[in-house]
Design an enzyme around this catalytic site. Structure first.
Site, PDB file in Angstrom:
ATOM      1  N   ASP A  12     -33.746 -13.561  56.000  1.00  0.00           N
ATOM      2  CA  ASP A  12     -34.638 -13.331  54.869  1.00  0.00           C
ATOM      3  C   ASP A  12     -36.025 -13.768  55.312  1.00  0.00           C
ATOM      4  O   ASP A  12     -36.201 -14.883  55.801  1.00  0.00           O
ATOM      5  CB  ASP A  12     -34.206 -14.164  53.649  1.00  0.00           C
ATOM      6  CG  ASP A  12     -32.924 -13.632  53.017  1.00  0.00           C
ATOM      7  OD1 ASP A  12     -32.446 -12.560  53.449  1.00  0.00           O
ATOM      8  OD2 ASP A  12     -32.393 -14.275  52.098  1.00  0.00           O
ATOM      9  N   ASP A 131     -26.895  -5.321  45.017  1.00  0.00           N
ATOM     10  CA  ASP A 131     -26.556  -6.684  44.615  1.00  0.00           C
ATOM     11  C   ASP A 131     -25.711  -6.577  43.356  1.00  0.00           C
ATOM     12  O   ASP A 131     -26.149  -5.992  42.358  1.00  0.00           O
ATOM     13  CB  ASP A 131     -27.830  -7.493  44.328  1.00  0.00           C
ATOM     14  CG  ASP A 131     -28.728  -7.592  45.554  1.00  0.00           C
ATOM     15  OD1 ASP A 131     -28.180  -7.630  46.677  1.00  0.00           O
ATOM     16  OD2 ASP A 131     -29.962  -7.618  45.398  1.00  0.00           O
TER      17      ASP A 131
END
Lengths: 251, 202
Positions: A12, A131
C-alpha cells in the site's frame, strides 16, 4: 494443469512510502517501495501489487513515479491499483511500468469502465479489485476505502465484471484486512465458483496455513502484506510451507 | 552497447520490455518505419491487447512485409505473447484479421476446464535442439495460443489443459508466449542469450 499458485506481496503506497493499516485505517509507515519490492522478488514473490492509497492529486503524481522506480528494478509482474477512474488513467500507469491495472470504486460507479480498459489494453491487463464486507446474506461491495457500503452483492458483481472484460479478481475481505485472523474462506469459495478467471485472496493472512486454506478454497493466488512488512516471515518460508502442503508453487 | 528496436504494437507493457532489456545493458529505441525494421540489429515485437488491434497497428505503420521478411530470413527478432501469435495465419480472437502469416498455424482459445486467462507461472520444457530456452518457470498472461509447433521450428512446450507451444525458435528468431521480461532471473537469462545473438549478428 501445472499453473503454480502465486504468493503476491502487496504494497500500500501513500506519498511515495509503503504504509499498512487495519481495515484500511490507522496507516503506519512500512518502508521504501523500491526496496520492499526488490527484497520480495529476491525472496521468491511471484508478482507485486502496488495499491495507491493516497487521497490527493499530489499523491497520485507520486504514485506514477513510484511505479516507474519499482519497474526499473522489478523483473516480475507489477499490478497497480488505486484511484483509476478512466482508461487514460490506466494507460498512464501502464506507460509508467505497470503490467496490470486494478479498478475498484470507479468501476462500481461506472461499470462500462471495465470494458473500456479491457478493449484498449486486453483482459489480461484488467483487474477488478473488490472489497467485500460480510452481511446477513452474503457479502456487500464496499467502496471509497471501505467507507461506503453499496447495495451490490460481491458474487454477482464479480460475475458481471468478468462477463464484460475483467481478467482477474483481487478479492479483499474488508472484515479481515490487516487483522491477521485468516482469509474469509467462504467469500473465496463463493467467488471462485462463480467465475473462470483467477481470484486473488486478500485480507487476513497471518501464517502459511492461511494461504494453504485460501488456495484450497479456490484462490489462484494469495495476497500478503502485514506479515511480510513486519518481518515475521518471508515469501520463501511461506512457499516452503505451501510446497509441504502439496501445493505447486514456483520454487 | 547492444541496440534493440521495439515495434510499437500498443502502449501496454512496453515499459516492462524496455526495463527488462535495459537492465541487461541494451539501448532500446522505438521503430517507426519499414526501413528501421530492415536495418535494426535486433527487433522486438511485443504483444498487447488483442491480435486484431496489434496487427492493425503494424499494418497502419506499413511494417507487415518488412517484419515477415526479417523473420523468414531468421534475423534477430524477439516476439512476445501476442507478438508470437502474430506469426500465425490468424486467430480465433480476431477472425477478420490476417497475421504476419510466417506460419500456417492458427491461434485458438484455451478450452474449458482451465483458468482463462492463464495468469501466472507455468513450466516451460524445451525440445531437444533449443538454443535459447532452458527448462524452468515462466510468467504467462494469455487466453489464446498457437495450436502446434510448425515444421522447421524448434519448440518448447507448456501444459495448460493440454500441451501447447510456449516458445518457438528458428535462426535468431525467438517467439515466446510467456513474458521473458516478467519471468525473473530465468527470463533475464533468456533475454540475455537472445541479446548475444543480436550482438553477434550485427
Amino acid at each position: 494443469m501445472t499453473l503454480a499458485s502465486r504468493v503476491i506481496p502487496c504494497l500500500d503506497i501513500k506519498d511515495g512510502r509503503v504504509v499498512k493499516g487495519i481495515r484500511f485505517q490507522g496507516l503506519r509507515d512500512a518502508g521504501d517501495p523500491v526496496e520492499c519490492a526488490a527484497l520480495y522478488e529476491q525472496q521468491g514473490a511471484d508478482e507485486i501489487v502496488l495499491l495507491d492509497v493516497s487521497a490527493t492529486p499530489e499523491g497520485r503524481g507520486h504514485a506514477l513515479n513510484t511505479v516507474g522506480a519499482v519497474r526499473t528494478v522489478l523483473s516480475i509482474p507489477l499490478s497497480v491499483g488505486g484511484g483509476v477512474r478512466s482508461a487514460d488513467d490506466a494507460g498512464r500507469l501502464l506507460e509508467a511500468g505497470a503490467d496490470k491495472v486494478g479498478i475498484n470504486t470507479a468501476a462500481v460507479s461506472r461499470p462500462v469502465l471495465i470494458a473500456e480498459i479491457a478493449e484498449r489494453f486486453g483482459t489480461q491487463c484488467t483487474v477488478l479489485a473488490v472489497d467485500g464486507a460480510a452481511g446477513p446474506t452474503g457479502w456487500a461491495v464496499v467502496v471509497e476505502s471501505g467507507m461506503k457500503r453499496t447495495g451490490l452483492d460481491v458474487v454477482e458483481w464479480c460475475r458481471k465484471a468478468v462477463a464484460v472484460g475483467a481478467g482477474e479478481i483481487l478479492l479483499t475481505s474488508w472484515d479481515r484486512d490487516g487483522t491477521r485472523s485468516g482469509y474469509d474462506l467462504d467469500l473465496i469459495r463463493s467467488v471462485s465458483a462463480a467465475v473462470t478467471v483467477p481470484v486473488i485472496a486478500s485480507g487476513g493472512a497471518d501464517r502459511a496455513g492461511h494461504l494453504v486454506e485460501a488456495i484450497g478454497a479456490g484462490a489462484s493466488a494469495a495476497l500478503i502484506a502485514s506479515i511480510l512488512h513486519d518481518g515475521d516471515t518471508t515469501v520463501g518460508d511461506l512457499k516452503q510451507a505451501l510446497t509441504a502442503a502439496g501445493i505447486v508453487v514456483r520454487p | 552497447m547492444k541496440t534493440v528496436t521495439i515495434v510499437p504494437t500498443g502502449t501496454a507493457n512496453t515499459a516492462s520490455v524496455v526495463a527488462g532489456l535495459t537492465r541487461l545493458g541494451a539501448a532500446v529505441e522505438v521503430i517507426s518505419t519499414a526501413g528501421d525494421v530492415q536495418s535494426a540489429a535486433g527487433v522486438v515485437l511485443p504483444g498487447v491487447g488483442s491480435f486484431g488491434a496489434a496487427m492493425g497497428r503494424i499494418e497502419s505503420l506499413g511494417l507487415t512485409a518488412a517484419l515477415r521478411e526479417r523473420i523468414e530470413a531468421g534475423r534477430p527478432t524477439l516476439a512476445v505473447c501476442v507478438g508470437m501469435q502474430l506469426l500465425g495465419r490468424g486467430s480465433e480472437e480476431s477472425p477478420s484479421s490476417t497475421g504476419l502469416h510466417v506460419l500456417e498455424e492458427t491461434v485458438s482459445r484455451f478450452g474449458d476446464g482451465v483458468i482463462v486467462p492463464q495468469m501466472g507461472w507455468n513450466r516451460v520444457e524445451p525440445d531437444p535442439g533449443s538454443r535459447f530456452v532452458e527448462a524452468g518457470w515462466a510468467y504467462f498472461a494469455n487466453s489464446y495460443r498457437l495450436d502446434r509447433v510448425p515444421e522447421g521450428w524448434v519448440g518448447s512446450s507448456t501444459d495448460h489443459g493440454g500441451s501447447f507451444p510456449s516458445a518457438l525458435e528458428r535462426g535468431d528468431v525467438l517467439a515466446c508466449q510467456f513474458h521473458p521480461e516478467l519471468s525473473g532471473q530465468w527470463g533475464a537469462r533468456l533475454l540475455d542469450r537472445w541479446l548475444q545473438r543480436v550482438e553477434e549478428a550485427a
